[in-house]
Design a protein around this motif. Structure first.
Motif, PDB file in Angstrom:
ATOM      1  N   PHE A 186       0.858  -1.190   0.000  1.00  0.00           N
ATOM      2  CA  PHE A 186       0.000   0.000   0.000  1.00  0.00           C
ATOM      3  C   PHE A 186       0.892   1.238   0.000  1.00  0.00           C
ATOM      4  O   PHE A 186       1.791   1.359   0.833  1.00  0.00           O
ATOM      5  CB  PHE A 186      -0.869   0.072   1.262  1.00  0.00           C
ATOM      6  N   LEU A 187       0.608   2.154  -0.920  1.00  0.00           N
ATOM      7  CA  LEU A 187       1.301   3.451  -0.966  1.00  0.00           C
ATOM      8  C   LEU A 187       0.249   4.534  -1.202  1.00  0.00           C
ATOM      9  O   LEU A 187       0.217   5.162  -2.252  1.00  0.00           O
ATOM     10  CB  LEU A 187       2.322   3.464  -2.123  1.00  0.00           C
ATOM     11  N   PRO A 188      -0.634   4.739  -0.222  1.00  0.00           N
ATOM     12  CA  PRO A 188      -1.746   5.669  -0.456  1.00  0.00           C
ATOM     13  C   PRO A 188      -1.273   7.116  -0.536  1.00  0.00           C
ATOM     14  O   PRO A 188      -0.178   7.435  -0.071  1.00  0.00           O
ATOM     15  CB  PRO A 188      -2.628   5.480   0.786  1.00  0.00           C
ATOM     16  N   PRO A 189      -2.105   7.987  -1.104  1.00  0.00           N
ATOM     17  CA  PRO A 189      -1.760   9.411  -1.088  1.00  0.00           C
ATOM     18  C   PRO A 189      -1.684   9.927   0.352  1.00  0.00           C
ATOM     19  O   PRO A 189      -2.323   9.365   1.246  1.00  0.00           O
ATOM     20  CB  PRO A 189      -2.910  10.080  -1.849  1.00  0.00           C
ATOM     21  N   LEU A 190      -0.902  10.990   0.563  1.00  0.00           N
ATOM     22  CA  LEU A 190      -0.716  11.511   1.926  1.00  0.00           C
ATOM     23  C   LEU A 190      -1.983  12.139   2.494  1.00  0.00           C
ATOM     24  O   LEU A 190      -2.036  12.433   3.690  1.00  0.00           O
ATOM     25  CB  LEU A 190       0.452  12.515   1.958  1.00  0.00           C
ATOM     26  N   ILE A 191      -2.972  12.358   1.647  1.00  0.00           N
ATOM     27  CA  ILE A 191      -4.250  12.919   2.109  1.00  0.00           C
ATOM     28  C   ILE A 191      -5.210  11.832   2.585  1.00  0.00           C
ATOM     29  O   ILE A 191      -6.338  12.131   2.951  1.00  0.00           O
ATOM     30  CB  ILE A 191      -4.948  13.706   0.976  1.00  0.00           C
ATOM     31  N   PHE A 192      -4.773  10.572   2.601  1.00  0.00           N
ATOM     32  CA  PHE A 192      -5.655   9.456   3.002  1.00  0.00           C
ATOM     33  C   PHE A 192      -6.275   9.751   4.364  1.00  0.00           C
ATOM     34  O   PHE A 192      -5.579  10.102   5.316  1.00  0.00           O
ATOM     35  CB  PHE A 192      -4.816   8.177   3.082  1.00  0.00           C
ATOM     36  N   SER A 193      -7.596   9.571   4.478  1.00  0.00           N
ATOM     37  CA  SER A 193      -8.294   9.866   5.739  1.00  0.00           C
ATOM     38  C   SER A 193      -8.440   8.596   6.571  1.00  0.00           C
ATOM     39  O   SER A 193      -8.181   7.489   6.086  1.00  0.00           O
ATOM     40  CB  SER A 193      -9.685  10.424   5.440  1.00  0.00           C
ATOM     41  N   GLU A 194      -8.895   8.782   7.806  1.00  0.00           N
ATOM     42  CA  GLU A 194      -9.131   7.626   8.668  1.00  0.00           C
ATOM     43  C   GLU A 194     -10.193   6.720   8.041  1.00  0.00           C
ATOM     44  O   GLU A 194     -10.084   5.493   8.077  1.00  0.00           O
ATOM     45  CB  GLU A 194      -9.572   8.120  10.048  1.00  0.00           C
ATOM     46  N   GLN A 195     -11.201   7.335   7.457  1.00  0.00           N
ATOM     47  CA  GLN A 195     -12.261   6.543   6.819  1.00  0.00           C
ATOM     48  C   GLN A 195     -11.718   5.755   5.622  1.00  0.00           C
ATOM     49  O   GLN A 195     -12.068   4.591   5.424  1.00  0.00           O
ATOM     50  CB  GLN A 195     -13.390   7.480   6.387  1.00  0.00           C
ATOM     51  N   ASP A 196     -10.846   6.403   4.849  1.00  0.00           N
ATOM     52  CA  ASP A 196     -10.194   5.698   3.727  1.00  0.00           C
ATOM     53  C   ASP A 196      -9.436   4.481   4.243  1.00  0.00           C
ATOM     54  O   ASP A 196      -9.498   3.396   3.669  1.00  0.00           O
ATOM     55  CB  ASP A 196      -9.189   6.609   3.007  1.00  0.00           C
ATOM     56  N   ALA A 197      -8.701   4.685   5.348  1.00  0.00           N
ATOM     57  CA  ALA A 197      -7.878   3.616   5.913  1.00  0.00           C
ATOM     58  C   ALA A 197      -8.753   2.442   6.353  1.00  0.00           C
ATOM     59  O   ALA A 197      -8.455   1.280   6.076  1.00  0.00           O
ATOM     60  CB  ALA A 197      -7.078   4.145   7.095  1.00  0.00           C
TER      61      ALA A 197
END
Ligand code: PLP
Length: 390
Positions: A362-373
């Motif tokens: 996983f290399l998500p964007p730095l804007i990933f939210s808690e809900q995204d996680a």
């Protein structure tokens, strides 16, 4: 038949547009992007501030040339120097080119010391790029096969193993540098220990070697600090950047400090596009948004959450070897090749990746939210369990 050269095993999907951590394909299906185009889309998709900065810059001018001063590039170099503790920056268009500049700098440094065949120590499982020199530095025989003769001047040692480097130093007196990814990305999310990093810095100082950190994947805030080496409080002589630096606009950089600064003069290196007004503006804006929106802290926090939730969901599951990473650079190692999980995740509306055959990455964007996680872990862990149970 496609006229695109067949260098990638492409998934059967094409995207049309995105917003934040979501991206939509040309048939209108939405996906959660936990890969960021391999650690590139730092700010997610269509970040309003990046869009307007790039648009404004495009409306003024895209390109001049490094034959002239470029104000945007100078501002970006100042900013990167301040963040990294380095002194000067060469701008390229990719990670491989940033590393080419680093390798050339190390050789140039060696020649200035009277070492005629300078050697760079590189690591097993390293990835430094696809140009001839960076491919030669890369520790993946499969990627090198068929492209021999490779570039000489590299000696390979196991990762995170100081004794192996000391052993090289005993008989090889042409070493000029050690090249290291603080976290190996393509190699399978392997982390160099803090003690190793500090001892390596000291060893480099004792021998007058340059320490080169390839931060192309782990840099630009991905691990929760601007650069991976900052977790150990060490300062390399050279650091290279690309991937996330322009949040999707192609730009790379080779940063030099200490003994590596002030070596190159006019004519020693160059790039037509490197650091042009457009890409420099994109990188400056990316850095600005990371600072203003607290995205370093977000990367640290959301990354820890993804690892914790993954461990809860996969704890005790047979076939899960390890869950590791730092910030938003995360690997789940399985006991068997698992490339097919990428297609299964895609079908489930998730963009993820598998590297080194067995590591779900996983290399998500730095804007990933808690809900995204939470959504990522809730949707991907059942796929992993089903795969291992099959
Ligand atoms: C991706 C990567 C590179 C190569 O970058 P390109 O932009 O594809 O040339 C080099 N080093 C590391 C650590 C990388 O992850």
């Amino acid at each position: 038949m496609s006229h695109v050269m067949n260098t990638y095993a492409r998934l059967p999907v094409a995207f049309s547009h995105g917003r934040g951590s979501r991206i939509t394909d040309i048939e209108g299906r939405e996906y959660l992007d936990a890969l960021s185009g391999i650690a590139v889309s730092t700010l997610g998709h269509a970040h309003p501030r990046l869009v307007s900065a790039i648009s404004e810059q495009a409306g003024r001018m895209l390109h001049t040339s490094n034959l002239y001063r470029i104000r945007e590039q100078e501002a970006l170099a100042d900013k990167l120097a301040a963040l990294s503790g380095m002194e000067e920056v060469f701008f390229s268009n990719s990670g491989a080119e940033a590393n080419e500049a680093a390798i050339k700098l190390a050789r140039f440094y060696g020649h200035k010391k009277g070492i005629e065949t300078p050697t760079v120590i590189v690591m097993e499982k390293a990835f430094h790029g696809r140009t001839l020199a960076t491919l030669s530095a890369t520790g993946n025989r499969k990627a090198q096969a068929g492209f021999e003769p490779l570039v000489s001047g590299f000696v390979r040692v196991p990762y995170d193993d100081l004794a192996a480097i000391k052993a090289v130093a005993e008989h090889n007196h042409s070493v000029v540098a050690v090249m290291l990814e603080i976290i190996q990305g393509e190699g399978g999310i392997h982390l160099a220990s803090i003690e190793y990093q500090r001892a390596l810095r000291q060893l480099c100082d004792e021998h007058g070697w340059l320490l080169i950190c390839d931060e192309v994947q782990c840099g630009m805030g991905r691990t929760g600090k601007w650069f991976g080496y900052q977790h150990a409080g060490i300062q390399p002589d050279i650091a290279t950047l690309a991937k996330g630096l322009g949040s999707g606009v192609p730009i790379g950089a080779c940063l030099a400090g200490g003994k590596a600064a002030g070596l190159f003069g006019p004519g020693n290196h160059g790039s037509t596009f490197g650091g042009n007004p457009l890409v420099s503006t994109a990188a400056l804006t990316t850095i600005d948004v990371i600072e203003q929106d607290g995205l370093l802290a977000n990367a640290e926090r959301i990354g820890a959450l993804i690892r914790q939730l993954s461990a809860e969901a996969l704890g005790g599951v047979k076939g899960v070897v390890d869950i590791r990473g730092h910030g938003l650079m995360i690997g789940i190692e399985l006991d068997r090749p698992c490339g097919e999980l990428v297609g299964k995740a895609l079908a489930a509306g998730l963009l993820i990746n598998v590297t080194a055959d067995k590591v779900v990455r996983f290399l998500p964007p730095l804007i990933f939210s808690e809900q995204d996680a939470r959504e990522l872990v809730e949707r991907v862990t059942p796929l992993i369990k089903d795969f291992l149970a099959a």
